[in-house]
Enzyme design. Sequence first.
Site, mmCIF file in Angstrom:
data_model
loop_
_atom_site.group_PDB
_atom_site.id
_atom_site.type_symbol
_atom_site.label_atom_id
_atom_site.label_comp_id
_atom_site.label_asym_id
_atom_site.label_seq_id
_atom_site.Cartn_x
_atom_site.Cartn_y
_atom_site.Cartn_z
ATOM 1 N N CYS A 8 20.595 34.420 50.539
ATOM 2 C CA CYS A 8 21.903 33.883 50.139
ATOM 3 C C CYS A 8 22.752 33.768 51.406
ATOM 4 C CB CYS A 8 22.550 34.747 49.065
ATOM 5 S SG CYS A 8 22.863 36.460 49.556
ATOM 6 N N ASN A 11 23.912 38.180 52.113
ATOM 7 C CA ASN A 11 22.897 39.220 51.875
ATOM 8 C C ASN A 11 23.528 40.529 51.408
ATOM 9 O OD1 ASN A 11 20.250 40.973 53.708
ATOM 10 N ND2 ASN A 11 20.202 40.193 51.649
ATOM 11 N N CYS A 13 25.259 40.277 47.988
ATOM 12 C CA CYS A 13 25.407 40.121 46.523
ATOM 13 C C CYS A 13 24.147 39.540 45.880
ATOM 14 C CB CYS A 13 26.610 39.234 46.177
ATOM 15 S SG CYS A 13 28.200 39.909 46.704
ATOM 16 N N ARG A 14 23.936 38.230 46.034
ATOM 17 C CA ARG A 14 22.889 37.564 45.256
ATOM 18 C C ARG A 14 21.481 37.911 45.707
ATOM 19 N NH1 ARG A 14 25.345 31.792 46.279
ATOM 20 N NH2 ARG A 14 25.865 32.977 48.176
ATOM 21 N N SER A 15 21.188 37.774 47.020
ATOM 22 C CA SER A 15 19.792 38.002 47.436
ATOM 23 C C SER A 15 19.368 39.472 47.359
ATOM 24 C CB SER A 15 19.513 37.393 48.815
ATOM 25 O OG SER A 15 20.292 37.962 49.828
ATOM 26 N N ASP A 125 28.113 32.059 43.822
ATOM 27 C CA ASP A 125 28.547 33.157 44.679
ATOM 28 C C ASP A 125 29.584 33.986 43.925
ATOM 29 O OD1 ASP A 125 29.547 34.804 46.610
ATOM 30 O OD2 ASP A 125 29.837 33.230 48.105
HETATM 31 P P1 4NP Z 1 26.241 36.623 48.822
HETATM 32 O O1 4NP Z 1 27.817 36.682 48.599
HETATM 33 O O2 4NP Z 1 25.955 35.384 49.633
HETATM 34 O O3 4NP Z 1 25.707 36.520 47.435
HETATM 35 O O4 4NP Z 1 25.857 37.894 49.528
HETATM 36 C C1 4NP Z 1 28.736 36.609 49.666
HETATM 37 C C2 4NP Z 1 29.162 37.761 50.267
HETATM 38 C C3 4NP Z 1 30.082 37.711 51.290
HETATM 39 C C4 4NP Z 1 30.562 36.489 51.717
HETATM 40 C C5 4NP Z 1 30.121 35.334 51.126
HETATM 41 C C6 4NP Z 1 29.199 35.390 50.102
HETATM 42 N N1 4NP Z 1 31.541 36.417 52.750
HETATM 43 O O5 4NP Z 1 31.958 35.313 53.094
HETATM 44 O O6 4NP Z 1 31.913 37.462 53.284
#
Ligand code: 4NP
Length: 157
Positions: A8, A11, A13-15, A125
């Site tokens: 994602c 790294n 939340c989703r992945s 997201d």
């Molecule tokens: P992820 O979510 O891609 O599912 O881990 C996010 C976590 C943090 C951020 C963006 C997406 N950020 O911009 O900090």
Amino acid sequence: MIKVLFVCLGNICRSPTAEGVFRTLIEREGLGDMIGVDSAGTGAYHVGEPPDRRSQAAARKRGVDLSGQRARQAIAEDFTRFDYILAMDRDNHGNLRALSPDGEEHRLHLFLDFAPGAETRDVPDPYYGGAGGFDHVLDLIEEASRGLLAHIRKHHL
Ligand code: 4NP
């Protein structure tokens, strides 16, 4: 061993959720020695951090422990180490295609292509949204994980 990498943006939340859900699924099926699982982010903002506490809480409610994971950034070498690279959304997919060495793009897939019944192609997201987003993410990831495992069983096991 078949090796699978979920990717994602952050790294956190989703992945990591996909890594935990898929690992829990294959261990329950007795396939822990046959399939390797990891996750990474296209961005470097959260490298070294554990998964978001909201992701950990939502996963824990479904019996999936994310606490041991730490964020890392995806690198070009991942395309020679992993058989399947699963992008959580089309943005991630585009960034990963740009990272992919020539001739290795076939390893890259949109994760929700393994969940043909899902109403969306992108795992949304949840980072800036409400808590409900984390449960929706888990629903999508559980469905795609079952589809991915069925695909791997059919083609590799
Ligand atoms: P992820 O979510 O891609 O599912 O881990 C996010 C976590 C943090 C951020 C963006 C997406 N950020 O911009 O900090």
